[in-house]
Design a protein around this motif. Structure first.
Motif, PDB file in Angstrom:
ATOM      1  N   TRP A 169       9.739 -44.108  -9.075  1.00 25.77           N
ATOM      2  CA  TRP A 169       9.593 -42.655  -9.105  1.00 25.77           C
ATOM      3  C   TRP A 169       9.646 -42.068  -7.699  1.00 25.77           C
ATOM      4  O   TRP A 169      10.307 -41.042  -7.454  1.00 25.77           O
ATOM      5  N   ASN A 170       8.988 -42.708  -6.760  1.00 27.73           N
ATOM      6  CA  ASN A 170       9.006 -42.228  -5.377  1.00 27.73           C
ATOM      7  C   ASN A 170      10.423 -42.265  -4.812  1.00 27.73           C
ATOM      8  O   ASN A 170      10.837 -41.353  -4.081  1.00 27.73           O
TER       9      ASN A 170
ATOM     10  N   GLU B 267       2.744 -49.933 -14.140  1.00 30.41           N
ATOM     11  CA  GLU B 267       2.540 -48.621 -13.497  1.00 30.41           C
ATOM     12  C   GLU B 267       2.933 -48.668 -12.022  1.00 30.41           C
ATOM     13  O   GLU B 267       3.564 -47.730 -11.513  1.00 30.41           O
ATOM     14  N   ARG B 268       2.596 -49.746 -11.338  1.00 31.59           N
ATOM     15  CA  ARG B 268       2.936 -49.859  -9.918  1.00 31.59           C
ATOM     16  C   ARG B 268       4.453 -49.867  -9.718  1.00 31.59           C
ATOM     17  O   ARG B 268       4.970 -49.240  -8.778  1.00 31.59           O
TER      18      ARG B 268
ATOM     19  N   ASP C 128       5.750 -46.351 -10.246  1.00 29.53           N
ATOM     20  CA  ASP C 128       5.466 -45.515  -9.082  1.00 29.53           C
ATOM     21  C   ASP C 128       6.496 -45.727  -7.973  1.00 29.53           C
ATOM     22  O   ASP C 128       6.962 -44.767  -7.350  1.00 29.53           O
ATOM     23  N   GLN C 129       6.842 -46.974  -7.720  1.00 29.20           N
ATOM     24  CA  GLN C 129       7.814 -47.278  -6.670  1.00 29.20           C
ATOM     25  C   GLN C 129       9.168 -46.640  -6.975  1.00 29.20           C
ATOM     26  O   GLN C 129       9.811 -46.036  -6.101  1.00 29.20           O
TER      27      GLN C 129
ATOM     28  N   MET D 169       5.400 -43.188 -19.065  1.00 26.51           N
ATOM     29  CA  MET D 169       4.892 -43.235 -17.685  1.00 26.51           C
ATOM     30  C   MET D 169       5.703 -42.320 -16.780  1.00 26.51           C
ATOM     31  O   MET D 169       5.156 -41.593 -15.949  1.00 26.51           O
TER      32      MET D 169
ATOM     33  N   GLU E  84      -1.097 -52.133 -15.648  1.00 28.14           N
ATOM     34  CA  GLU E  84      -1.299 -51.719 -14.255  1.00 28.14           C
ATOM     35  C   GLU E  84      -0.132 -52.180 -13.384  1.00 28.14           C
ATOM     36  O   GLU E  84       0.330 -51.457 -12.502  1.00 28.14           O
TER      37      GLU E  84
ATOM     38  N   ARG F  33       4.720 -38.527 -14.855  1.00 31.22           N
ATOM     39  CA  ARG F  33       4.925 -38.276 -13.423  1.00 31.22           C
ATOM     40  C   ARG F  33       5.817 -37.061 -13.165  1.00 31.22           C
ATOM     41  O   ARG F  33       6.018 -36.683 -12.013  1.00 31.22           O
TER      42      ARG F  33
ATOM     43  N   LYS G 244      12.464 -39.370  -6.438  1.00 29.79           N
ATOM     44  CA  LYS G 244      12.093 -38.073  -5.853  1.00 29.79           C
ATOM     45  C   LYS G 244      12.743 -37.884  -4.490  1.00 29.79           C
ATOM     46  O   LYS G 244      13.236 -36.807  -4.161  1.00 29.79           O
TER      47      LYS G 244
END
Length: 204
Positions: free
Chosen positions: A192-193, A185-186, A189-190, A19, A182, A23, A196
């Motif tokens: 990963w943000n 994945e959420r 995403d948190q 995952m 799912e 990204r 970054k």
């Protein structure tokens, strides 16, 4: 930015690693490197043969992982000897690959995917630690099903690592992988943000 990703056996760490790769993370996979450093003709293969004997290899020179795995999961001293042989070789290759990534992309987010990140005291080499978590009861069930193991065999493999409940104490980020993909994945995403924003990465 260098981040460590770990978890217990059958917790879904490889799924989470993919995952992050999707990204834009660069993955340095310790398991993959561990397989490569014992290929026929390598220094790792030679040293393993010297320590454990010819019977842990097939006739073509490939390592018989099933035989070696059964030995080391049942005997802590043999597991220690194997780690002493391969750990320095693996670490050298991980550092080499990480440095090559940074030469290409100075702001890269590099994730060290390492099952024994905590046990081998490698957290000092990373800025943040991500632990993929599931309760031990689910871990046992998943491992039995995935590897076609008896309950006793699965328990021995889980017991060979630091417990997942202990590992979670080292986490800067904990990913609960006991529910749906799912949901996982959420959580990815948190994280990963956040990574970054900290790294200045230009990854989308």
């Amino acid at each position: 930015m260098r981040v460590g990703l770990t978890g217990g056996i059958a917790t879904g760490k490889s799924t989470v690693s993919q995952m992050f790769r999707a990204r834009g993370a660069y993955i340095v996979d310790a398991d993959q490197i561990a397989r490569e450093v014992v290929e026929p003709g390598t220094e790792g293969a030679r040293k393993v043969r010297e320590q454990f004997g010819d019977h842990v290899f097939f006739s073509n020179g490939q390592l018989n992982r099933a035989v070696l795995g059964e030995m080391i999961f049942k005997d802590r001293s043999l597991r220690f000897k194997l780690n002493q042989i391969l750990h320095p070789i693996i670490m050298k290759e991980m550092e080499k690959r990480t440095n090559l990534i940074y030469k290409q992309d100075a702001q890269a987010i590099v994730i060290w995917d390492v099952p024994l990140l905590i046990e081998e005291n490698l957290t000092k080499f990373v800025e943040k630690v991500i632990v993929v978590y599931i309760p031990e009861s689910i871990q046992l069930e998943r491992l039995m099903k995935r590897n076609q193991l008896s309950k006793e065999e699965a328990y021995h493999r889980i017991a060979a690592q630091l417990s997942i409940e202990e590992k979670r104490r080292y986490a800067d980020f904990l990913i609960d992988n006991s529910r749906t993909l799912e949901n996982t994945e959420r959580q990815v995403d948190q994280i990963w943000n956040y990574l970054k924003s900290r790294s200045g990465s230009s990854q989308p």
